[in-house]
Scaffold this active site. Structure first.
Site, PDB file in Angstrom:
ATOM      1  N   HIS A  26     -10.779  -4.569   9.749  1.00 17.50           N
ATOM      2  CA  HIS A  26     -11.278  -4.398   8.381  1.00 17.50           C
ATOM      3  C   HIS A  26     -12.549  -3.550   8.338  1.00 17.50           C
ATOM      4  O   HIS A  26     -13.220  -3.509   7.310  1.00 17.50           O
ATOM      5  CB  HIS A  26     -11.600  -5.764   7.759  1.00 17.50           C
ATOM      6  CG  HIS A  26     -10.403  -6.500   7.235  1.00 17.50           C
ATOM      7  ND1 HIS A  26      -9.327  -6.785   8.016  1.00 17.50           N
ATOM      8  CD2 HIS A  26     -10.129  -7.003   6.005  1.00 17.50           C
ATOM      9  CE1 HIS A  26      -8.439  -7.452   7.296  1.00 17.50           C
ATOM     10  NE2 HIS A  26      -8.887  -7.589   6.075  1.00 17.50           N
ATOM     11  N   GLU A  30       0.803  -1.228   0.000  1.00 14.33           N
ATOM     12  CA  GLU A  30       0.000   0.000   0.000  1.00 14.33           C
ATOM     13  C   GLU A  30       0.832   1.273   0.000  1.00 14.33           C
ATOM     14  O   GLU A  30       0.523   2.239  -0.708  1.00 14.33           O
ATOM     15  CB  GLU A  30      -0.960   0.006   1.199  1.00 14.33           C
ATOM     16  CG  GLU A  30      -2.205  -0.841   1.014  1.00 14.33           C
ATOM     17  CD  GLU A  30      -1.959  -2.321   1.229  1.00 14.33           C
ATOM     18  OE1 GLU A  30      -2.881  -3.127   1.000  1.00 14.33           O
ATOM     19  OE2 GLU A  30      -0.830  -2.684   1.628  1.00 14.33           O
TER      20      GLU A  30
END
Length: 661
Positions: A461, A392
């Site tokens: 998440h 990322e």
């Protein structure tokens, strides 16, 4: 001597000017005439000159915080560099960057970074943009030995190898990170050998021999231009000064320093110039004196105007790039589709409209995205959709770098929680680069991230992290609540000339609603009144808007309370005028959001009302917030539901605003 006479003169001039510039800087700091800090590179001048001589116009560099010599070697006006150090309006970045953030697009310098290894991602992004634009130019990521332990470097090297990017990884190994010797901090005897793990060709060269540096750099540059593949060049050198101006170098011996001083690059090259027979000692002395005089004159010129300053108001004008004037047309036709399909349609239309739009992220091609948002777009836009490794920070930083050269990347982060991994390029580069460069560069990019609970994904998440980024000047934050807004706002975000964080709530993906045609856009920075009412104002955004609308409908039937529901839609900049108009009408305010209360948007909305005397005096009762619990999101479904505001909780909160005290 391998250099021509002209090359030798240029090399010596670059090295002497770099050395004298930093000697002057050191003197200014010792006399307390300069502010802040600085990081000198005395002893590393051959690395700077050798590299610069190997590059062409149009080749971009991304230096480290130890950037003066590279900036001078590429041709930046030295007076403006001194002025920048003084914080002067005459500075190359008008005094907004300082020693560690020097940008000069006129000499293809995309700006140095104060975060170790942080600029490597951007250099990879510049290379990506150059490749997409079919340019023969390359980019150079300049970093020290300390940066070779950073994950961002390894993510970028892997990505550059996988995508065959024209980038030179240029490691100036000066033996020390800050105070710790590289021999104690790096697990391999050869830094360059780490490139083998990424199938990148590499070489190590004496960084105090300017001819050797030039030869190796020219070979690397030619390889990159010929093959389109990256190259790793390690130049072994030594910084004769401390890490920064306050470093007394107590961690290394005087014997070590004396040994390296005998290998001073300027001394070695000056002697070689005479030994070659091309120059006399008088010639070399004259060239050195001319270079030193040039710097001394630049220092005097900068000193004479060092008190010139831009105002804070002028400085703040550089935070955001001006936006193009859009025509917001009335929607002619609508189609009923899901929130997910609406986002996909926006991406499709914008990629078709503008070939500078590129989608970047994990599993977004054949798989269609983790939440199937990109779907089958790869079949139509294969040249504009780029699937990444799991990295990322690397691919988000690459997107920032690519945006500096005119691409409009749209990054998909698989889960909003993972935006923490990409926080450095978002916060330290995308949000700040226009300001630090005084408007020379801007980052027109979008980062899309699914947020929110209700899907059973657990605490790592399901977070809503929008408030975390709201405290960062330079970012635009959007969080649409319905399919039509999702499409129209994403199209506007992609067309924006500034970095936009676009948060998509996972629980909204299957929601259906009318979606506008290709011409329909919504302005960023404007709230949307989802339901008009006269008794109470509810301000919300994203998934919580659906909860509030459900509550409003039931309150109308059960309690005859007429609720006005405002969807912020754009969280930053926040549309305070729409909020104030509504509150002045209703006299009651409730703010609802799924993210935790502390430090959240509820406080901002209430503060905006409290700061307006008319709105505050017109309140019938103290405003309230109804927010997510101060808890990570639990996995158990019953507990997961309890963490965020429910319809019943919103109804009860509204009713409490009408209770007689």
């Amino acid at each position: 001597m391998d250099f021509s006479k002209e090359q030798a003169q240029s090399a010596l001039s670059m090295m002497v000017r770099s050395r004298r510039f930093e000697e002057c800087i050191d003197e200014f700091f010792k006399r307390k005439e300069m502010h802040g800090t600085t990081h000198l590179s005395i002893g590393q001048e051959a690395c700077q000159a050798g590299l610069s001589l190997a590059l062409d116009q149009g080749d971009w560099i991304v230096p480290t915080h130890r950037c003066h010599g590279h900036t001078i070697a590429r041709g930046t006006n030295e007076r403006k560099l001194f002025s920048e150090m003084f914080g002067s309006a005459d500075g190359v970045c008008k005094g907004l960057g300082g020693s560690m953030h020097m940008t000069d697009v006129q000499t293809w310098n995309a700006g140095s970074s104060a975060v170790v290894g942080s600029g490597v991602n951007l250099a990879a992004g510049l290379a990506f943009a150059l490749k997409m634009q079919k340019s023969r130019a390359i980019s150079v990521a300049i970093f020290g030995d300390g940066a070779t332990s950073r994950g961002s470097l390894h993510e970028s090297m892997n990505l550059a190898s996988v995508w065959s990017l024209p980038v030179l990884f240029y490691c100036e190994n000066n033996e020390y990170g800050m105070s710790a010797a590289a021999s104690r901090m790096i697990s391999t005897s050869s830094i360059a050998s780490r490139a083998d793990s990424y199938s990148i060709k590499h070489e190590t060269v004496d960084g105090n021999d300017v001819e050797a540096v030039y030869a190796a750099a020219a070979k690397a540059v030619n390889y990159i231009r010929t093959t389109g593949k990256p190259f790793f060049l390690e130049v072994k050198t030594y910084r004769c000064c401390g890490h920064s101006k306050s470093d007394p170098c107590i961690y290394r011996s005087r014997e070590e320093e004396a040994a390296w001083s005998e290998r001073d690059p300027i001394f070695l090259f000056s002697r070689r110039m005479v030994d070659s027979g091309l120059f006399t000692e008088e010639d070399v002395s004259r060239l050195i004196l001319e270079a030193r005089k040039h710097i001394d004159e630049a220092a005097l010129d900068a000193t004479a105007i060092r008190d010139q300053r831009i105002s804070l108001d002028q400085a703040m004008e550089y935070i955001f790039a001006p936006e193009e004037e859009e025509v917001y047309r009335v929607c002619q036709t609508t189609t009923r589709m899901s929130y997910r399909e609406a986002i996909r349609q926006a991406l499709d239309e914008e990629m078709s409209r503008d070939k500078a739009v590129h989608l970047i992220g994990e599993d977004i091609a054949l798989y269609g995205g983790c939440f199937k948002v990109t779907g089958d777009l790869y079949a139509k836009h294969a040249q504009q959709i780029h699937e990444t490794p799991v990295s990322e920070e690397g691919f988000t930083g690459l997107a920032v770098g690519a945006s500096l050269l005119g691409l409009r990347p749209v990054v998909e982060i698989m889960y909003g929680d993972f935006s923490t991994l990409a926080s450095d390029p978002i916060i330290n580069h995308a949000a700040k680069i226009r300001f630090m460069s005084a408007g020379q560069l801007s980052a027109p990019m979008v980062l899309r991230a699914p947020i929110g609970s209700g899907t059973g994904h657990g605490a790592q998440h399901t977070q809503c992290l929008e408030a975390m980024f709201a405290n960062i000047p330079g970012l635009i934050i959007v969080a649409p609540s319905c399919p039509g807004d999702a499409k129209a706002l994403l199209k506007s975000a992609i067309r924006s000339n500034n970095p936009v964080l676009y948060f998509e709530h996972k629980h909204l993906y299957n929601n259906l609603g009318p979606v506008g045609d290709e011409q329909y856009l919504l302005p960023i920075g404007k709230a949307i009144i989802k339901k008009r009412g006269k008794d109470v104002t509810i301000v919300s955004y994203s998934h919580a808007v659906t909860t509030c609308l459900d509550a409003a409908a039931r309150l109308s039937l059960q309690d005859e309370i007429d609720v006005e529901v405002i969807d912020l839609a754009t969280l930053k900049p926040m549309d305070t005028q729409t909020i104030l108009r509504s509150v002045k009408k209703t006299g009651r305010l409730l703010v609802v959001h799924d993210s935790p209360e502390y430090g959240g948007y509820g406080a901002e909305v209430i503060a905006c009302v409290a700061g307006d005397s008319e709105a505050l005096s017109g309140l019938h009762v103290t405003p309230k917030r109804l927010c997510g619990k101060e808890s990570p999101i639990p996995f158990a479904p019953e507990l997961e539901c309890e963490v965020i505001p429910s319809t019943e909780a919103v109804m009860q909160a509204v009713r409490s605003l009408f209770e007689v005290v």
